[in-house]
Design an enzyme around this catalytic site. Sequence first.
Site, PDB file in Angstrom:
ATOM      1  N   GLU A 168      16.685  18.351  46.743  1.00  0.00           N
ATOM      2  CA  GLU A 168      18.027  17.836  46.427  1.00  0.00           C
ATOM      3  C   GLU A 168      18.255  17.866  44.925  1.00  0.00           C
ATOM      4  O   GLU A 168      17.348  17.606  44.152  1.00  0.00           O
ATOM      5  CB  GLU A 168      18.102  16.396  46.962  1.00  0.00           C
ATOM      6  CG  GLU A 168      19.407  15.686  46.721  1.00  0.00           C
ATOM      7  CD  GLU A 168      19.417  14.263  47.314  1.00  0.00           C
ATOM      8  OE1 GLU A 168      18.577  13.962  48.203  1.00  0.00           O
ATOM      9  OE2 GLU A 168      20.249  13.469  46.874  1.00  0.00           O
ATOM     10  N   GLU A 172      25.840  11.966  40.569  1.00  0.00           N
ATOM     11  CA  GLU A 172      26.326  10.774  41.271  1.00  0.00           C
ATOM     12  C   GLU A 172      27.050   9.854  40.300  1.00  0.00           C
ATOM     13  O   GLU A 172      26.628   9.673  39.159  1.00  0.00           O
ATOM     14  CB  GLU A 172      25.164  10.006  41.928  1.00  0.00           C
ATOM     15  CG  GLU A 172      24.702  10.633  43.226  1.00  0.00           C
ATOM     16  CD  GLU A 172      23.726   9.733  43.978  1.00  0.00           C
ATOM     17  OE1 GLU A 172      24.035   9.329  45.100  1.00  0.00           O
ATOM     18  OE2 GLU A 172      22.654   9.435  43.408  1.00  0.00           O
ATOM     19  N   TRP A 262      30.917   7.252  49.437  1.00  0.00           N
ATOM     20  CA  TRP A 262      30.225   6.383  50.399  1.00  0.00           C
ATOM     21  C   TRP A 262      30.137   4.953  49.900  1.00  0.00           C
ATOM     22  O   TRP A 262      30.158   4.691  48.700  1.00  0.00           O
ATOM     23  CB  TRP A 262      28.861   6.947  50.797  1.00  0.00           C
ATOM     24  CG  TRP A 262      27.882   7.229  49.706  1.00  0.00           C
ATOM     25  CD1 TRP A 262      27.840   8.336  48.901  1.00  0.00           C
ATOM     26  CD2 TRP A 262      26.774   6.395  49.309  1.00  0.00           C
ATOM     27  NE1 TRP A 262      26.769   8.238  48.047  1.00  0.00           N
ATOM     28  CE2 TRP A 262      26.111   7.070  48.272  1.00  0.00           C
ATOM     29  CE3 TRP A 262      26.284   5.153  49.740  1.00  0.00           C
ATOM     30  CZ2 TRP A 262      24.973   6.538  47.638  1.00  0.00           C
ATOM     31  CZ3 TRP A 262      25.155   4.629  49.122  1.00  0.00           C
ATOM     32  CH2 TRP A 262      24.513   5.321  48.086  1.00  0.00           C
ATOM     33  N   THR A 273      20.401  -1.110  45.837  1.00  0.00           N
ATOM     34  CA  THR A 273      21.496  -0.136  45.975  1.00  0.00           C
ATOM     35  C   THR A 273      22.833  -0.785  45.604  1.00  0.00           C
ATOM     36  O   THR A 273      23.661  -0.178  44.919  1.00  0.00           O
ATOM     37  CB  THR A 273      21.550   0.387  47.429  1.00  0.00           C
ATOM     38  OG1 THR A 273      20.256   0.913  47.765  1.00  0.00           O
ATOM     39  CG2 THR A 273      22.601   1.466  47.601  1.00  0.00           C
TER      40      THR A 273
END
Length: 375
Positions: A168, A172, A262, A273
């Site tokens: 990956e 972000e 998201w 998170t």
Amino acid sequence: MPRLACITFLALASALFSLLQQVAAQGCNATSLCPSTAPCCSEYGFCGSGTYCLGGCEPLHSYKPTSCRPDPICVSGETSFTDLSRVQQNATAYNGNATAYDWVVNTGSLVADPNGQGARLILTQNNSGTKISSTRYIHYGSIDFVLETSKWAGVVTAAITMSDVKDEIDWEWPGATTDAVQTNFWYLGIANYSATQGASIGVSSDTSSNFHTYTFDWHEDYLNWMIDGNVVRTLFKTDTLSDDGSHYKYPSTPSRIQLSIWPAGTSASAQGTIDWAGGYINWSDEDYTTNGYFWNTIQSVKVSCEQAQNTTAGTTGWAYGGNDSTGVPIVTTTNASILLSAGETTITPLSTSLRLSVVLSLLGGVALLGGVALF
Ligand SMILES: *[C@@H]1O[C@H](CO)[C@@H](O)[C@H](O)[C@H]1NC(C)=O
Ligand SMILES: *[C@@H]1O[C@H](CO)[C@@H](O)[C@H](O)[C@H]1NC(C)=O
């Protein structure tokens, strides 16, 4: 059982079974491969057939690596998101024809940008966000994302590459931070929160109200992250050597391109998170109540493939052939079809233990014999 009761029971049980098929499928991982009846391990780790065998299908967790359709070969080009004709918005209708569509909507939905600048990926309290994936893969080359980010606490915008084995590369934009972007990379999805992996980079103007071009310039030996044409970070493959010196922990497998919005700031997330995303989402925010969603805006994505990686006229894509002795996946080009065969349906069987326990709890003890026989 009397005959009528038996027929009623079978009808009920079979209706229940088709309902349950949609609720939970059998899981798959490195030590538990999919069965031949549901040969493909989806990107979310569930066994099935049909669309489970397309983009994101995990070859090394599937029945066989070739259970997955090949990763469609890279084709250079640009998608302008003012025109959604190249976006398949119904993922279950997609048959693998990467010539017909450049993108598939995996979850959520897009709406046209009211200012005509592209498309918005939307997040609502009910949709868990929106994610789209390219139908084709890229195995080195460059990708230019032109976009405006979201700007609300707890809401994350991401533009990444993701391979079937979880290599990956990331851009972000977490939460309300609109003056910076985070860069990151992963090798085979292995978590490594060392200081050298993720890095935050300043951006010259507000990322939510200005379109910037964010580029991955990805090569076999190095990877540049670029903003508006300027290199802001370089990763050299030689700097990713494993501790035992046997292999490089560098993204090196064919990857799809994915864009998403998201909800990180919800009670479903880990505290780390939530903190990373700037706290909980405020669903009473005026932008949300006015529009009915949070969003980011994608203007275009341009792909330039690094050719020619052993491709010939008949090459359809890349396929996996297991791992080499150091655990690095082996990837080769192939001429096999990337399409699902006509009428190939998506089947996602339940795991045996779940089937039995659900049948037992819903139909009661009498269902046990019928349940075992039927499933
Ligand atoms: C999506 O495609 C499937 C399979 O072709 C079809 O059954 C379904 O009705 C479609 N959904 C929508 C919203 O068009
Ligand atoms: C794939 O899509 C292209 C473009 O729409 C079309 O010309 C072609 O016939 C399709 N191939 C198959 C096998 O459906």
